[in-house]
Design an enzyme around this catalytic site. Sequence first.
Site, PDB file in Angstrom:
ATOM      1  N   SER A 244       0.176   2.374  -2.803  1.00  0.00           N
ATOM      2  CA  SER A 244      -0.907   2.088  -1.857  1.00  0.00           C
ATOM      3  C   SER A 244      -0.589   2.476  -0.416  1.00  0.00           C
ATOM      4  CB  SER A 244      -1.300   0.608  -1.914  1.00  0.00           C
ATOM      5  OG  SER A 244      -0.315  -0.198  -1.318  1.00  0.00           O
TER       6      SER A 244
ATOM      7  N   LYS B 225       0.932  -3.752   3.618  1.00  0.00           N
ATOM      8  CA  LYS B 225      -0.278  -3.052   4.078  1.00  0.00           C
ATOM      9  C   LYS B 225      -0.249  -2.966   5.598  1.00  0.00           C
ATOM     10  CE  LYS B 225      -2.452  -2.897   0.018  1.00  0.00           C
ATOM     11  NZ  LYS B 225      -1.284  -2.958  -0.829  1.00  0.00           N
TER      12      LYS B 225
END
Length: 147
Positions: A68, A105
């Site tokens: 990701s 993230k």
Amino acid sequence: MILPQSTNLTLFSPEDINDSLGALFFDTGISAGFPSPTEDFKEQRLSLDRELIKNKEATFFARVSGQSMIGAGLNDNDLLVIDRSLEPENNKIAVCFLDGEFTVKRLRVQKDEVWLQPENPDYPIINITAENNFIIWGIVTNVIKKV
């Protein structure tokens, strides 16, 4: 010391930093262009712990699991250096505990809203709400890669 593990990250704390150890370090830089004469090299010792860890008590390591964050240069199996003493800020890359799982993230903060933005278009942006069990666990300061 190994800390709790989720399916996304395994966390490690640094071992005691021994100031007398370190790998050989050539302080002149390594040319990525034309070769440099060898007599220009000065040999010193370099401790990666001293270079990468600013606050030993608040620093941890974790391996990335997944894709990701590939757009930010964080690939599967890379080793992250995470400092829990740093304040979270917009645009920083953070390790977060979200609904029982660790994830890494990019933080997006605007007014009273927080989003976790992946750096891969195949993954959705996560809007953090009051229903989420959410903690910003630490800020990524460095990434160590294997070549």
